[in-house]
Each structure stands twice: as structure tokens, then as C-alpha cells.
Design a protein around this motif. Structure first.
Motif, PDB file in Angstrom:
ATOM      1  N   UNK A 188      60.413  73.574 -41.010  1.00  0.00           N
ATOM      2  CA  UNK A 188      61.821  73.477 -41.762  1.00  0.00           C
ATOM      3  C   UNK A 188      62.166  72.103 -42.230  1.00  0.00           C
ATOM      4  N   UNK A 189      61.408  71.040 -41.810  1.00  0.00           N
ATOM      5  CA  UNK A 189      61.886  69.666 -42.287  1.00  0.00           C
ATOM      6  C   UNK A 189      61.363  69.638 -43.665  1.00  0.00           C
ATOM      7  N   UNK A 190      59.642  70.094 -43.538  1.00  0.00           N
ATOM      8  CA  UNK A 190      59.006  70.144 -45.047  1.00  0.00           C
ATOM      9  C   UNK A 190      59.811  70.979 -46.045  1.00  0.00           C
ATOM     10  N   UNK A 191      60.126  72.178 -45.708  1.00  0.00           N
ATOM     11  CA  UNK A 191      60.798  73.227 -46.786  1.00  0.00           C
ATOM     12  C   UNK A 191      62.330  72.568 -47.400  1.00  0.00           C
ATOM     13  N   UNK A 192      62.832  71.686 -46.214  1.00  0.00           N
ATOM     14  CA  UNK A 192      64.034  71.221 -46.635  1.00  0.00           C
ATOM     15  C   UNK A 192      63.900  69.952 -47.723  1.00  0.00           C
ATOM     16  N   UNK A 193      62.870  69.423 -48.122  1.00  0.00           N
ATOM     17  CA  UNK A 193      62.478  68.549 -49.025  1.00  0.00           C
ATOM     18  C   UNK A 193      62.580  69.039 -50.189  1.00  0.00           C
ATOM     19  N   UNK A 194      62.464  70.254 -50.262  1.00  0.00           N
ATOM     20  CA  UNK A 194      62.388  71.068 -51.688  1.00  0.00           C
ATOM     21  C   UNK A 194      63.608  71.284 -52.303  1.00  0.00           C
ATOM     22  N   UNK A 195      64.356  70.279 -52.990  1.00  0.00           N
ATOM     23  CA  UNK A 195      65.723  70.489 -53.355  1.00  0.00           C
ATOM     24  C   UNK A 195      65.791  69.843 -54.878  1.00  0.00           C
ATOM     25  N   UNK A 196      66.937  69.766 -55.651  1.00  0.00           N
ATOM     26  CA  UNK A 196      66.745  69.335 -56.886  1.00  0.00           C
ATOM     27  C   UNK A 196      66.473  67.902 -57.187  1.00  0.00           C
ATOM     28  N   UNK A 197      66.612  67.141 -56.036  1.00  0.00           N
ATOM     29  CA  UNK A 197      66.309  65.842 -56.040  1.00  0.00           C
ATOM     30  C   UNK A 197      64.614  65.580 -56.275  1.00  0.00           C
ATOM     31  N   UNK A 198      64.108  66.334 -55.341  1.00  0.00           N
ATOM     32  CA  UNK A 198      62.655  66.476 -55.177  1.00  0.00           C
ATOM     33  C   UNK A 198      61.852  67.087 -56.497  1.00  0.00           C
ATOM     34  N   UNK A 199      62.625  68.050 -57.125  1.00  0.00           N
ATOM     35  CA  UNK A 199      62.094  68.887 -58.413  1.00  0.00           C
ATOM     36  C   UNK A 199      62.298  67.722 -59.771  1.00  0.00           C
TER      37      UNK A 199
END
Length: 177
Positions: free
Chosen positions: A144-155
């Protein structure tokens, strides 16, 4: 072989999911970004294949399993080590250089299952746009922590990195046809 690999990956994911389904919600996220590249779609698309990515991503170091020498075609299987130190098993599920499409599935066993879809379209004679879409799915609470990194800032970080790195290689003329 590809159907067998997908069945194996699916079976692993189902075992992990059923073991965790009653204890914690497992997350899934999708993010996309689009980059503008100073090269034709025909010239750029191969750079997203598993062999040619190293031309613009110096830390990209796949260990090819099928075929051992590596290739740019459907069904290629290889491993990499993620930034978190976990081994990732990759399957190139679609490679259509003429159609501007490259797609992968990769799994960090017991952690995440992931998709990467890349679509390259012409944007003038010597430019193109590539839309890259990631989907990350946790297979265990730790994922879940790895998945949570996938956000607009990451993109946005990825967009800047990919666009800058690929355009730099294109400007130097280091890309072979």
C-alpha cells in the motif's frame, strides 16, 4: 508462453489477495503523464522497449530471461531491481513500434502488481507525444505504501525526468533508427 506467464502471475496475485482480503484494504492507483519529444514516433517508440530504454535511463539494467539476449517484442521476460530493493518480474505484453504502443506487466512478488502502458502519437513531422500510464496494485499491506506514491506529484516528477532524458538523447543524435 505469454498466456502461461499471465496465468502464473494471476494465480500468485489471487493467493496473496485471498490471504489478505479479510485483514486490510489493498490499494490500487492509476496515474498518467504525457511527454513531448523531439523525434518522430517511429524513432522514439523503440526507446520504450526493454533493450533500448538504457539509451536514456542509465540505471535501467534488465536481466533477460526469455530470450536471454533480450529483444524488443511481445513475450519478453526479464527482471529488474526496484528502488526499494525488491526484485521485479517483467513481461512485455505488447510491443508495436509501428503503432506506437508498448505495454508491460511487472510484479514484485508479495508486494505489488503493476502495469505500464505507453502510447506514442505523431505531433508534426519531427515531434511526437507519448502518454505513459502506470497502474499499481498492492498485493499485501506492505504494498500500500508503494501504491500511495503514485500521485500527481510523482507523475509530474516522472514527466520532467522522462521528457528531459529522452530529448537529451534525441538532441545528441545518439538514437539509432
Amino acid at each position: 508462453m505469454m498466456k502461461t506467464m499471465i496465468m502464473i502471475l494471476g494465480g500468485v496475485a489471487m493467493q496473496i489477495w485471498s490471504a489478505n482480503a479479510d485483514t486490510v484494504a489493498l490499494e490500487q492507483r492509476t496515474e498518467s503523464f504525457t511527454i513531448v519529444l523531439n523525434g518522430s514516433a517511429a524513432r522514439v517508440t523503440p526507446l520504450f522497449g526493454p533493450v533500448r530504454e538504457a539509451e536514456w535511463a542509465p540505471t535501467w539494467a534488465p536481466h533477460f530471461i526469455h530470450p536471454r539476449e533480450g529483444a524488443q517484442r511481445d513475450g519478453v521476460v526479464f527482471t529488474t531491481i526496484g528502488g526499494n530493493g525488491k526484485e521485479r518480474l517483467w513481461l512485455l505484453t505488447a510491443y508495436d513500434a509501428k503503432g506506437g504502443r508498448v505495454e508491460y506487466v511487472f510484479v514484485a512478488s508479495g508486494f505489488t502488481a503493476n502495469e505500464v502502458k505507453i502510447q506514442v502519437i505523431p505531433d508534426g513531422e519531427r515531434r511526437c507525444k507519448a502518454t505513459i500510464t502506470y497502474r499499481h496494485s498492492a498485493l499485501a499491506p506492505e504494498g500500500n505504501e508503494e501504491v500511495a506514491k503514485l500521485d500527481a506529484h510523482w507523475a509530474e516528477q516522472q514527466r520532467v525526468h522522462w521528457e528531459t532524458a529522452i530529448n537529451s538523447v534525441l538532441a545528441r543524435g545518439g538514437v539509432r533508427e
